[in-house]
Design an enzyme around this catalytic site. Structure first.
Site, PDB file in Angstrom:
ATOM      1  CG  ASP A 115      -2.049   0.952   1.133  1.00  0.00           C
ATOM      2  OD1 ASP A 115      -2.068   1.742   0.180  1.00  0.00           O
ATOM      3  OD2 ASP A 115      -2.930   0.916   2.011  1.00  0.00           O
ATOM      4  CG  ASP A 116      -0.220   4.668   0.071  1.00  0.00           C
ATOM      5  OD1 ASP A 116      -1.020   4.199  -0.756  1.00  0.00           O
ATOM      6  OD2 ASP A 116      -0.558   5.476   0.957  1.00  0.00           O
ATOM      7  CB  CYS A 144      -6.592   2.365  -1.311  1.00  0.00           C
ATOM      8  SG  CYS A 144      -5.125   2.881  -0.456  1.00  0.00           S
ATOM      9  NE  ARG A 162      -5.852  -1.335  -1.663  1.00  0.00           N
ATOM     10  CZ  ARG A 162      -4.856  -1.949  -1.018  1.00  0.00           C
ATOM     11  NH1 ARG A 162      -5.006  -3.188  -0.597  1.00  0.00           N
ATOM     12  NH2 ARG A 162      -3.724  -1.328  -0.796  1.00  0.00           N
ATOM     13  CE  LYS A 168      -6.171  -0.001   2.128  1.00  0.00           C
ATOM     14  NZ  LYS A 168      -5.372   1.240   2.073  1.00  0.00           N
ATOM     15  CG  HIS A 206      -9.848   0.552   1.257  1.00  0.00           C
ATOM     16  ND1 HIS A 206      -8.893   1.536   1.078  1.00  0.00           N
ATOM     17  CD2 HIS A 206     -10.939   1.174   1.796  1.00  0.00           C
ATOM     18  CE1 HIS A 206      -9.372   2.692   1.484  1.00  0.00           C
ATOM     19  NE2 HIS A 206     -10.606   2.491   1.935  1.00  0.00           N
ATOM     20  CB  SER A 251      -6.663   3.195   4.972  1.00  0.00           C
ATOM     21  OG  SER A 251      -6.844   3.132   3.586  1.00  0.00           O
ATOM     22  CG  HIS A 300      -1.925   3.831   3.890  1.00  0.00           C
ATOM     23  ND1 HIS A 300      -2.274   4.621   4.959  1.00  0.00           N
ATOM     24  CD2 HIS A 300      -2.767   4.159   2.885  1.00  0.00           C
ATOM     25  CE1 HIS A 300      -3.289   5.396   4.605  1.00  0.00           C
ATOM     26  NE2 HIS A 300      -3.613   5.129   3.342  1.00  0.00           N
ATOM     27  CG  ASP A 354      -2.382   0.755  -2.996  1.00  0.00           C
ATOM     28  OD1 ASP A 354      -1.228   1.183  -2.805  1.00  0.00           O
ATOM     29  OD2 ASP A 354      -3.349   1.159  -2.327  1.00  0.00           O
ATOM     30  CG  ASN A 355      -1.849   4.294  -4.121  1.00  0.00           C
ATOM     31  OD1 ASN A 355      -2.864   3.785  -3.655  1.00  0.00           O
ATOM     32  ND2 ASN A 355      -0.950   4.878  -3.361  1.00  0.00           N
ATOM     33  CE  LYS A 380      -3.028   7.546  -0.979  1.00  0.00           C
ATOM     34  NZ  LYS A 380      -3.022   6.839   0.311  1.00  0.00           N
TER      35      LYS A 380
HETATM   36 MG    MG Z   1      -2.709   3.009  -1.390  1.00  0.00          MG
END
Ligand code: MG
Length: 473
Positions: free
Chosen positions: A38-39, A78, A82, A135, A137, A160, A239, A291-292, A312
């Site tokens: 994540d991130d 996010c 996903r 995660k 989300h 998150s 994240h 994811d980003n 992001k």
């Molecule tokens: Mg993310």
């Protein structure tokens, strides 16, 4: 004599058929593991050029497999990213985007529509064991959790790790900007840990969450070693707020952020070692991606997009181009792939490798990357990619060109930013989107504008009205 010949031919055919069936998908099915961070930024791994964060397991994974340098996620935040990975459809089609909000929040009542077909649901055609660890989300109410979307098992934080906060993001931002090792007490975030459909811990002790996700992932592989499986291991980190197990705290040269990445690298090593120990490395494909891009406004707690512009939340490359590795010693031919690919392509690729079928009753946005993974071709079937921010179309990449018709501010991406005119970048040589070629390439601009029109026409049957109702802050 003729009789003897017939017997010999029959024996040859029998041996041939046996060999064929032993090699077919049904006898030796391909397992799939997707490790989704994540991130995590494009510049945060050793094998993607980070000079200090130590990622020996990911570096080895890249050397033994394929490192993809032009790989995209279908959204710079996010929830929609996903949804796109799991369905192979742009978020404008799959219900997980909105013109008002980027992601789902703890007060949201919506989730990924049940009409969507996830990778897990597709693999059920061949009875795969399926697990989501980490995660989610895509809706935290019971009716939206992973076990309603094709997963047999779920263990994780359903959104998150910074949500339900007592001290809000701005405070974290201020303190973390001043101290790369700032550690917010984990009790500050009243986030739940869910097993299948039940909450089992609240607030989650996030100091041990990466370790616990890893243990659950390894357990799942052990208990399904004799049948085909799909493991979706989606870490909540890096994240913000950042947390690492005591074994990793203070160990890296890049503060807490580096510690977190080094723990994730350890986790990847545990998964790959488990596959090797069980001799499953021969028929398993592991994908590692993010994811980003990095959350740049958190500065030293926010990672790096390396040579890419912004991060992001933006449709610049830093928001959507992510560090991606495919591994599978008997399946994936080692290579650095400088071709375009996307998480949208995983469902088609897994379908081809598993002998299952993607849905044929709706528009799909992926391509089968398995020929390039297996070394049968050097060319990716993907030549176009479309960048959306929320329900707003921003940019197209076609071959080496990228045309922006909308942008956001590079760091504070929710700030409205009006472009005077579109901008054109030759994105393969100008990876940082620095040199606008709009004035000098009118024919390219006209060609790309036409492709944009076609794409908007093609996506106009999306579900924006439903999305407004689904995503509420
Ligand atoms: Mg993310």
């Amino acid at each position: 004599m003729t009789y003897l010949k017939a017997i010999i031919i029959l024996v040859i055919i029998t041996i041939g058929c046996t060999a064929f069936f032993l090699n077919s998908n049904d006898e030796n099915p391909t397992n799939f593991v997707v490790i989704f961070t994540d991130d995590l930024g494009y510049g945060d791994l050793g094998c993607f050029g980070n000079p200090v964060i130590q990622t020996p397991n990911l570096d080895r994974m890249a050397a033994e497999g394929q490192k993809w340098t032009q790989f995209y996620v279908a959204s710079p935040v996010c929830t929609p990213s996903r949804a796109a990975l799991l369905t192979g459809r742009y978020p404008i089609r799959n219900g997980m985007t909105s013109s008002k909000h980027g992601v789902l929040f703890p007060g949201s009542t919506g989730g990924l529509p049940q009409s969507e077909v996830t990778i897990a649901e597709m693999l059920k055609q061949k009875n795969y064991a399926t697990a989501a660890v980490g995660k989610w989300h895509l809706g935290h109410l019971k009716k939206h959790l992973p076990t309603t979307q094709g997963f047999d098992y779920y263990y994780g934080i359903p959104y998150s790790n910074d949500m339900n906060a007592n001290r809000r993001g701005n405070e974290y931002r201020k303190e973390s900007n001043e101290d790369p090792n700032f550690l917010m007490p984990t009790e500050n975030y009243n986030v739940p840990l869910v097993k299948n459909l039940e909450e089992i811990e609240r607030p989650v002790n996030q100091n041990t969450i990466t370790k616990r996700y890893t243990e659950k992932a390894v357990e799942f592989i052990y208990s399904n070693k004799d049948k085909p499986f799909f493991l979706y291991l989606a870490h909540n980190l890096p994240h913000i707020p950042l947390y690492a197990h005591a074994d990793f705290l203070g160990k890296s040269k890049q503060g807490l952020y580096g510690d977190v990445i080094e723990e994730i690298d350890w986790s990847v090593g545990q998964v790959l070692q488990t596959l090797k120990d069980l001799k499953l490395d021969k028929n398993t494909v592991v994908v590692f991606t993010s994811d980003n891009g990095p959350w740049l406004m958190f500065k030293t707690h926010g990672g790096s997009a390396g040579p890419l512009r912004a991060g992001k939340g933006t449709t610049f490359e830093g928001g959507q181009r992510v560090p991606t590795i495919f591994w599978g010693p008997e399946i994936v031919k080692p290579k650095v792939v400088q071709e375009m690919g996307s998480t949208l392509d995983l469902i088609n690729t897994f379908a081809a490798l598993s002998g299952t079928k993607i849905p044929n009753d709706r528009k799909m946005d992926g391509y089968d990357l398995s020929p390039i993974l297996k070394g049968e071709t050097d060319k990716s079937p993907r030549n176009e990619f479309y960048y959306w921010r929320r329900a707003e179309f921003h940019a197209i990449r076609s071959g080496k060109w990228k045309l922006h018709i909308k942008q956001t501010s590079p760091i504070v991406y929710w700030n409205k930013y009006e472009m005077e005119r579109p901008e054109l970048y030759e994105i393969e040589s100008d990876i940082g989107e620095k040199y606008d070629r709009y004035e000098s390439e009118p024919e390219i601009v006209a060609e790309l504008m036409q492709k944009i029109e076609q794409h908007l026409e093609d996506t106009k049957d999306g579900m924006p009205d439903q999305l407004e109702a689904r995503i509420k802050k």
